[in-house]
Design a protein around this motif. Sequence first.
Motif, mmCIF file in Angstrom:
data_model
loop_
_atom_site.group_PDB
_atom_site.id
_atom_site.type_symbol
_atom_site.label_atom_id
_atom_site.label_comp_id
_atom_site.label_asym_id
_atom_site.label_seq_id
_atom_site.Cartn_x
_atom_site.Cartn_y
_atom_site.Cartn_z
ATOM 1 N N GLY A 25 92.669 -1.094 25.128
ATOM 2 C CA GLY A 25 92.248 -2.131 26.062
ATOM 3 C C GLY A 25 93.259 -3.242 26.201
ATOM 4 O O GLY A 25 93.868 -3.437 27.241
ATOM 5 N N GLY A 26 93.457 -3.985 25.130
ATOM 6 C CA GLY A 26 94.371 -5.123 25.146
ATOM 7 C C GLY A 26 93.915 -6.157 24.141
ATOM 8 O O GLY A 26 92.892 -5.998 23.475
ATOM 9 N N VAL A 112 85.604 -12.793 34.610
ATOM 10 C CA VAL A 112 85.305 -12.115 35.877
ATOM 11 C C VAL A 112 85.629 -10.626 35.759
ATOM 12 O O VAL A 112 84.880 -9.761 36.230
ATOM 13 C CB VAL A 112 86.103 -12.752 37.033
ATOM 14 C CG1 VAL A 112 85.944 -11.940 38.318
ATOM 15 C CG2 VAL A 112 85.656 -14.195 37.252
ATOM 16 N N MET A 113 86.734 -10.316 35.082
ATOM 17 C CA MET A 113 87.119 -8.921 34.881
ATOM 18 C C MET A 113 86.053 -8.175 34.075
ATOM 19 O O MET A 113 85.738 -7.014 34.357
ATOM 20 C CB MET A 113 88.462 -8.881 34.162
ATOM 21 C CG MET A 113 89.222 -7.578 34.327
ATOM 22 S SD MET A 113 90.756 -7.593 33.363
ATOM 23 C CE MET A 113 91.532 -9.091 33.952
ATOM 24 N N ALA A 114 85.496 -8.829 33.055
ATOM 25 C CA ALA A 114 84.461 -8.200 32.233
ATOM 26 C C ALA A 114 83.227 -7.876 33.068
ATOM 27 O O ALA A 114 82.617 -6.812 32.919
ATOM 28 C CB ALA A 114 84.088 -9.125 31.074
ATOM 29 N N VAL A 115 82.862 -8.794 33.960
ATOM 30 C CA VAL A 115 81.716 -8.555 34.854
ATOM 31 C C VAL A 115 81.978 -7.342 35.734
ATOM 32 O O VAL A 115 81.112 -6.471 35.920
ATOM 33 C CB VAL A 115 81.424 -9.797 35.721
ATOM 34 C CG1 VAL A 115 80.372 -9.475 36.773
ATOM 35 C CG2 VAL A 115 80.965 -10.956 34.848
ATOM 36 N N VAL A 155 97.941 -9.910 28.201
ATOM 37 C CA VAL A 155 98.525 -9.340 29.410
ATOM 38 C C VAL A 155 97.973 -7.947 29.708
ATOM 39 O O VAL A 155 97.894 -7.527 30.866
ATOM 40 C CB VAL A 155 100.068 -9.301 29.299
ATOM 41 C CG1 VAL A 155 100.510 -8.265 28.285
ATOM 42 C CG2 VAL A 155 100.706 -9.030 30.652
ATOM 43 N N GLY A 156 97.552 -7.217 28.667
ATOM 44 C CA GLY A 156 97.006 -5.884 28.881
ATOM 45 C C GLY A 156 95.792 -5.871 29.773
ATOM 46 O O GLY A 156 95.557 -4.914 30.526
ATOM 47 N N PHE A 157 94.976 -6.952 29.720
ATOM 48 C CA PHE A 157 93.794 -7.022 30.568
ATOM 49 C C PHE A 157 94.193 -7.090 32.043
ATOM 50 O O PHE A 157 93.593 -6.433 32.893
ATOM 51 C CB PHE A 157 92.948 -8.243 30.203
ATOM 52 C CG PHE A 157 92.526 -8.280 28.755
ATOM 53 C CD1 PHE A 157 92.158 -7.128 28.086
ATOM 54 C CD2 PHE A 157 92.514 -9.474 28.050
ATOM 55 C CE1 PHE A 157 91.771 -7.152 26.754
ATOM 56 C CE2 PHE A 157 92.132 -9.517 26.729
ATOM 57 C CZ PHE A 157 91.764 -8.356 26.075
ATOM 58 N N PHE A 158 95.209 -7.902 32.339
ATOM 59 C CA PHE A 158 95.652 -8.033 33.723
ATOM 60 C C PHE A 158 96.327 -6.755 34.209
ATOM 61 O O PHE A 158 96.179 -6.363 35.370
ATOM 62 C CB PHE A 158 96.589 -9.235 33.859
ATOM 63 C CG PHE A 158 95.922 -10.542 33.554
ATOM 64 C CD1 PHE A 158 94.951 -11.051 34.397
ATOM 65 C CD2 PHE A 158 96.233 -11.246 32.407
ATOM 66 C CE1 PHE A 158 94.313 -12.246 34.116
ATOM 67 C CE2 PHE A 158 95.607 -12.446 32.104
ATOM 68 C CZ PHE A 158 94.636 -12.949 32.975
ATOM 69 N N LEU A 159 97.059 -6.091 33.327
ATOM 70 C CA LEU A 159 97.661 -4.811 33.703
ATOM 71 C C LEU A 159 96.582 -3.763 33.969
ATOM 72 O O LEU A 159 96.694 -2.972 34.910
ATOM 73 C CB LEU A 159 98.608 -4.335 32.601
ATOM 74 C CG LEU A 159 99.969 -5.020 32.548
ATOM 75 C CD1 LEU A 159 100.729 -4.600 31.284
ATOM 76 C CD2 LEU A 159 100.802 -4.699 33.781
#
Length: 252
Positions: A25-26, A112-115, A155-159
């Motif tokens: 994941g990141g 927001v990404m988690a949602v 940064v892994g989350f945004f990637l």
Amino acid sequence: MELELTHVAGLLALGVVAGFLNTVGGGGSLLTLPLLTFMGMDLAVANATNRIGIFLQCAASTWTFRSQGVLSLRNVLPLGIAASAGSALGAFLAIQIDKRALNLAIGVLISVMAVLLVAKPRMWEERKVVTWPKWAVWALFAAIGVYGGFIQAGVGFFLSWGLAGVAGYDLVSGNGAKSFIVFLYTAVSLVLFFAGGLVNVPVGLILSVGGMAGAVLGARFAVAKGNTWIRWILAGIICVTALKMVLDALLH
């Protein structure tokens, strides 16, 4: 800083955990950076030294994803080049940004990404036709590279979002692509940090031994378990990370 046996054991163990998290994941750097500073390392040196582990663990996970048949280096290379160009700029940036505001902004964005991970499973689990023009996709990954070159943590989350939401990857193939992209741009930033005298090589190499083991385990886990498992694990990691960043911003 002087390395004691307990330091070596701690670096190896945390390297395994960070390598696994970064691959699946990141957020692994959100564990390693506090440990390095707790051991007495200056934050700037910790931020640079951490790149050795990132670089080698991404080499290990890239090799594993490719051997498992879920990664095409040729297809992801343009995104890696764009991120590498951004990484060079990020590594050069003077640390003038208000870290409180930065933590708060990133915490909100990844919340927001988690949602979206929970509410929009098809966005993450299915390959899609890319509708963004190529220049816009490259610009996005260059921007992500700037952040990765600057601080790396998270940064892994945004990637993952860029690869799944914009570039058309599912989560498993996206994790393979993410490993290769980070491998490329970390090489650029690591050279620049090393030239600046900020890299503690012995500590970085010890951390990377555990990181490479964790990365191989993470890559094999991702391929074996598939997109749904990865989506829920990523959502959980993101929620914890976002909460930490928001609390850090509000309490300091």
